[in-house]
Design an enzyme around this catalytic site. Structure first.
Site, PDB file in Angstrom:
ATOM      1  N   THR A 149       0.867  -1.185   0.000  1.00 55.18           N
ATOM      2  CA  THR A 149       0.000   0.000   0.000  1.00 55.18           C
ATOM      3  C   THR A 149       0.901   1.231   0.000  1.00 55.18           C
ATOM      4  O   THR A 149       1.331   1.688  -1.044  1.00 55.18           O
ATOM      5  CB  THR A 149      -0.969  -0.008   1.199  1.00 55.18           C
ATOM      6  OG1 THR A 149      -0.235  -0.235   2.412  1.00 55.18           O
ATOM      7  CG2 THR A 149      -2.015  -1.101   1.051  1.00 55.18           C
ATOM      8  N   THR A 187      -0.307  -2.461  11.226  1.00 50.34           N
ATOM      9  CA  THR A 187      -1.020  -2.495   9.952  1.00 50.34           C
ATOM     10  C   THR A 187      -0.142  -3.233   8.995  1.00 50.34           C
ATOM     11  O   THR A 187       0.678  -2.655   8.301  1.00 50.34           O
ATOM     12  CB  THR A 187      -1.306  -1.107   9.412  1.00 50.34           C
ATOM     13  OG1 THR A 187      -2.105  -0.442  10.356  1.00 50.34           O
ATOM     14  CG2 THR A 187      -2.080  -1.175   8.129  1.00 50.34           C
ATOM     15  N   GLU A 266       6.673   4.932   6.561  1.00 49.17           N
ATOM     16  CA  GLU A 266       6.045   6.063   5.875  1.00 49.17           C
ATOM     17  C   GLU A 266       6.862   7.348   6.026  1.00 49.17           C
ATOM     18  O   GLU A 266       6.518   8.270   6.766  1.00 49.17           O
ATOM     19  CB  GLU A 266       4.610   6.265   6.370  1.00 49.17           C
ATOM     20  CG  GLU A 266       3.721   5.114   5.941  1.00 49.17           C
ATOM     21  CD  GLU A 266       2.249   5.308   6.226  1.00 49.17           C
ATOM     22  OE1 GLU A 266       1.433   4.676   5.537  1.00 49.17           O
ATOM     23  OE2 GLU A 266       1.901   6.083   7.143  1.00 49.17           O
ATOM     24  N   SER A 395      -6.723   8.907  -1.832  1.00 45.22           N
ATOM     25  CA  SER A 395      -6.673   9.305  -3.240  1.00 45.22           C
ATOM     26  C   SER A 395      -5.860   8.343  -4.073  1.00 45.22           C
ATOM     27  O   SER A 395      -5.213   7.459  -3.574  1.00 45.22           O
ATOM     28  CB  SER A 395      -6.093  10.715  -3.340  1.00 45.22           C
ATOM     29  OG  SER A 395      -4.798  10.754  -2.804  1.00 45.22           O
TER      30      SER A 395
END
Length: 395
Positions: A149, A187, A266, A395
């Protein structure tokens, strides 16, 4: 005795395992978003899941099976978590599997999903995509990309375990995880495959033994998602097994995957090991170490390469463990900055500690001085990129 050796390749190099990943139309950028793991013979399967009370539909679907069931197929999609979708979410999984052209080949098929929470699965795209699979494919690389992801890179590992009797087995993993990672799993999806002849009970025991020092010891942002899954599949093809060797090999794989996730936090640039030593109890050591790995103030200090020991000490005190500032010692690697009530943070020491924090990885050691219990938690820095990624996530 046994030897654990890293080898090149993906999980498709393990005897009897097939896998692939494709673009099924879920990701608008055209990247892979649907993958599978398949075996000719049903596998023993064990799993551990998120501690979030709102478990996603794939987890509920797995748990609907009786314990010690076997499976030979796992379907994995990204971009859509199939979470908070109620009974319809589980029904969608069953509808999907019943619509596959190769359904007769499947034994208790399983599904795993990751992505945006709160949307039903796009069944038409998933059915069409899955029906294009070649179950004899061996492309662990394609699979590793399909489950990503916000990951900056795929996460894989592969090992061969050589036993004293001359036999050997392989074990490897493919995983995703970069954000919403908290020390209660994360996650993340992690699929560990092995041709070891490991019984279900030993596999479950090994998972539970190793989770506390691996996936339950990492933090990116302190959030726990709805889909977190660690699944082990064992087809027994090698006919080789040793319990101690399997437990250790599984630990090695789980630790490697956990460290890759923290390093990919991230936008993260730094990985820190928070080692709490000599706490009064094991519970205190765990609590303090996880508090440090979770603290936003500590994470932003790491991002700024600021060896602010005050944030470290304050976080330990706020964790409510038994502690005494006149017994506490704080070090950045081997640079002591606070020693049992004495501030060692002069200009020279601060410069040395700052150099430590400029490294990509390091250890922050907190000696509580009240006992002999220790624990290590792992975390990363938190900067502008994390906000940017998560502001645009849908998005």
């Amino acid at each position: 005795m046994f030897t654990i050796l890293p080898i090149q390749g993906y999980i498709d190099q393990i005897d009897g395992f097939f896998c692939d990943g494709i673009h099924a139309g879920l990701k608008p950028n055209g990247n892979n978003d649907l993958g599978f793991i398949y075996t000719n013979e049903p596998c023993n399967v064990a799993a551990i899941f998120t501690e979030n009370r709102f478990q996603a539909a794939p987890l509920k679907h797995f748990l609907s099976h009786k314990e010690e069931f076997k499976t030979n197929f796992v379907l994995i999609n990204s971009k859509n978590a199939n979470a908070l979708t109620g009974k319809k979410g589980v029904e969608d999984i069953n509808t999907l599997f019943s619509s596959l052209d190769f359904k007769e080949k499947l034994v208790n098929p399983l599904m795993s999903s990751t992505g945006v929470i709160g949307n039903r699965l796009p069944l038409e795209k998933l059915i069409a995509g899955a029906n294009s699979f070649d179950l004899s494919a061996k492309s662990g690389e394609n699979l590793s990309k399909a489950i990503m992801t916000t990951d900056a890179y795929p996460k894989t590992s592969l090992y061969e375990v050589k036993l004293e009797d001359g036999k050997s087995f392989k074990i490897g993993a493919v995983a995703k995880g970069a954000g919403m990672i908290n020390p209660n799993l994360a996650t993340m999806l992690c699929f560990i495959c092995t041709d070891a002849a490991v019984p279900y009970s030993d596999m479950k025991e090994a998972l539970n033994i190793n989770k506390e020092t691996t996936f339950n010891a990492i933090s990116v942002d302190g959030d726990t998602s709805t889909n977190d899954t660690v699944m082990v599949l064992a087809n027994g093809k090698s006919k080789a097994y040793d319990k101690d060797a399997f437990i250790e090999a599984l630990r090695v794989v789980m630790h490697e995957m956990a460290m890759l996730m923290v390093a990919d936090g991230e936008g993260a640039k730094k990985v820190a090991a928070f080692e709490v030593r000599n706490a009064a109890t094991k519970e205190d050591a765990i609590k303090a170490a996880k508090a440090l790995s979770n603290s936003l103030l500590v994470k932003t200090a790491l991002f700024g390469e600021d060896p602010n020991f005050g944030r470290i000490a304050s976080t330990i005190g706020a964790s409510q463990i038994a502690c005494d500032d006149e017994k506490l010692v704080i070090s950045y690697n081997d640079i002591v900055v606070f020693d049992k009530g004495e501030i060692c943070f002069d200009k020279e020491t601060e410069e040395k500690a700052s150099k430590v924090l400029k490294q990509n990885s390091y250890k922050i050691i907190c000696d509580i001085g009240l006992g002999n219990c220790s624990f290590v938690a792992y975390g990363c820095d938190l900067g502008y990129k994390y906000v940017e990624i998560n502001a645009d996530y849908r998005s």
